[in-house]
Design a protein around this motif. Structure first.
Motif, mmCIF file in Angstrom:
data_model
loop_
_atom_site.group_PDB
_atom_site.id
_atom_site.type_symbol
_atom_site.label_atom_id
_atom_site.label_comp_id
_atom_site.label_asym_id
_atom_site.label_seq_id
_atom_site.Cartn_x
_atom_site.Cartn_y
_atom_site.Cartn_z
ATOM 1 N N ARG A 1 -12.435 -3.819 3.632
ATOM 2 C CA ARG A 1 -11.827 -3.310 2.404
ATOM 3 C C ARG A 1 -12.121 -4.267 1.227
ATOM 4 O O ARG A 1 -12.468 -3.836 0.127
ATOM 5 N N ASN A 2 -12.017 -5.560 1.510
ATOM 6 C CA ASN A 2 -12.311 -6.558 0.467
ATOM 7 C C ASN A 2 -13.778 -6.518 0.051
ATOM 8 O O ASN A 2 -14.101 -6.628 -1.123
ATOM 9 N N LEU A 3 -14.651 -6.349 1.042
ATOM 10 C CA LEU A 3 -16.084 -6.249 0.744
ATOM 11 C C LEU A 3 -16.380 -5.021 -0.108
ATOM 12 O O LEU A 3 -17.180 -5.055 -1.051
ATOM 13 N N PHE A 4 -15.714 -3.930 0.229
ATOM 14 C CA PHE A 4 -15.896 -2.683 -0.524
ATOM 15 C C PHE A 4 -15.448 -2.875 -1.979
ATOM 16 O O PHE A 4 -16.133 -2.474 -2.921
ATOM 17 N N LEU A 5 -14.294 -3.526 -2.127
ATOM 18 C CA LEU A 5 -13.769 -3.768 -3.484
ATOM 19 C C LEU A 5 -14.698 -4.674 -4.287
ATOM 20 O O LEU A 5 -14.959 -4.434 -5.466
ATOM 21 N N LEU A 6 -15.214 -5.695 -3.610
ATOM 22 C CA LEU A 6 -16.129 -6.625 -4.264
ATOM 23 C C LEU A 6 -17.401 -5.910 -4.725
ATOM 24 O O LEU A 6 -17.885 -6.097 -5.840
ATOM 25 N N GLY A 7 -17.919 -5.051 -3.857
ATOM 26 C CA GLY A 7 -19.115 -4.273 -4.187
ATOM 27 C C GLY A 7 -18.870 -3.356 -5.364
ATOM 28 O O GLY A 7 -19.719 -3.217 -6.260
ATOM 29 N N LEU B 1 -16.659 -3.736 -7.723
ATOM 30 C CA LEU B 1 -16.521 -4.549 -8.936
ATOM 31 C C LEU B 1 -17.891 -4.984 -9.468
ATOM 32 O O LEU B 1 -18.163 -4.911 -10.673
ATOM 33 N N ALA B 2 -18.745 -5.415 -8.544
ATOM 34 C CA ALA B 2 -20.093 -5.849 -8.946
ATOM 35 C C ALA B 2 -20.866 -4.680 -9.551
ATOM 36 O O ALA B 2 -21.561 -4.827 -10.570
ATOM 37 N N GLY B 3 -20.728 -3.510 -8.956
ATOM 38 C CA GLY B 3 -21.405 -2.310 -9.467
ATOM 39 C C GLY B 3 -20.923 -1.953 -10.859
ATOM 40 O O GLY B 3 -21.725 -1.622 -11.744
ATOM 41 N N ALA B 4 -19.614 -2.031 -11.064
ATOM 42 C CA ALA B 4 -19.042 -1.704 -12.377
ATOM 43 C C ALA B 4 -19.526 -2.684 -13.438
ATOM 44 O O ALA B 4 -19.866 -2.289 -14.555
ATOM 45 N N ALA B 5 -19.581 -3.966 -13.061
ATOM 46 C CA ALA B 5 -20.044 -4.987 -14.017
ATOM 47 C C ALA B 5 -21.502 -4.751 -14.391
ATOM 48 O O ALA B 5 -21.888 -4.840 -15.559
ATOM 49 N N TYR B 6 -22.322 -4.414 -13.392
ATOM 50 C CA TYR B 6 -23.746 -4.166 -13.637
ATOM 51 C C TYR B 6 -23.928 -2.943 -14.547
ATOM 52 O O TYR B 6 -24.732 -2.957 -15.495
#
Lengths: 133, 69
Positions: free
Chosen positions: B6-12, B14-19
């Motif tokens: 779940r944490n990995l999914f959230l991190l991904g 967030l990274a996608g949104a920032a990009y």
């Protein structure tokens, strides 16, 4: 202030550029490039690499002439480039040279171009007289 | 394990949104940079800075505007 050409021509070009800057307060810097792509005069400040600026201006004018040829035209008479930091404006001279100016981003570009077109005749006159002398 | 995924999914996410936000903002600023060419016959041509041709003009001009003439 001036880079090349006879002393009288240099002084006259300096005067024309100074008059242009006084007339058009939005102009931050300006220069005259010859038809052979030599920087004849510029309002550069201390620390500005004149050779580098001259080379960049020459590249820009050559690029615009290339676009003109690709579009079946003889040459480019005016160039306006809007960047984040300001505007770069180029007006072609009769001998293939160019009168170039930079402004800030909020400049009244139409007015600056109008003033540049008005000064073009005077620059051409100075260059013609310099060539004769 | 489930929490880690779940944490990995959230991190991904967030990274996608920032990009995506970065790409959007870059695209927006690039579109603001334009080139207008007036030819000897009075006709004009406009180039956007997101075209190869337009980018050549804006790259050089940006430097000139920055250092002055």
């Amino acid at each position: 202030m001036a880079e090349r050409g006879g002393a009288g021509t240099r002084e006259e070009l300096d005067r024309v550029l100074a008059d242009l800057r006084a007339l058009s307060e939005d102009i931050e810097s300006c220069a005259v490039l010859s038809g052979e792509r030599d920087l004849l005069s510029s309002s550069h400040g201390p620390g500005v690499d004149r050779e580098r600026v001259g080379a960049m201006l020459a590249a820009l004018v050559n690029l615009s002439e290339k676009v003109a040829r690709e579009n079946g035209k003889d040459h480019t008479s005016q160039l306006r480039i809007d960047t984040e930091g300001g505007h770069l404006l180029v007006v072609r001279l009769d001998d293939g040279g160019a009168l170039v100016a930079t402004t800030g981003p909020d400049a009244r570009v139409g007015l600056v171009l109008y003033d540049m077109r008005n000064s073009r005749g005077e620059v051409e006159k100075v260059l013609a007289e310099g060539g004769e002398g | 394990m489930k929490k880690l995924l779940r944490n990995l999914f959230l991190l991904g996410a967030l990274a996608g949104a920032a990009y995506a936000a970065r790409s959007y903002l870059q695209g927006e600023s690039a579109a603001d940079e334009t080139v207008q060419i007036v030819f000897d016959d009075g006709s004009t041509r406009s180039l956007a800075s997101n075209t190869t041709e337009g980018q050549e003009f804006t790259d050089i001009s940006r430097k000139i505007v920055e250092i002055g003439l």
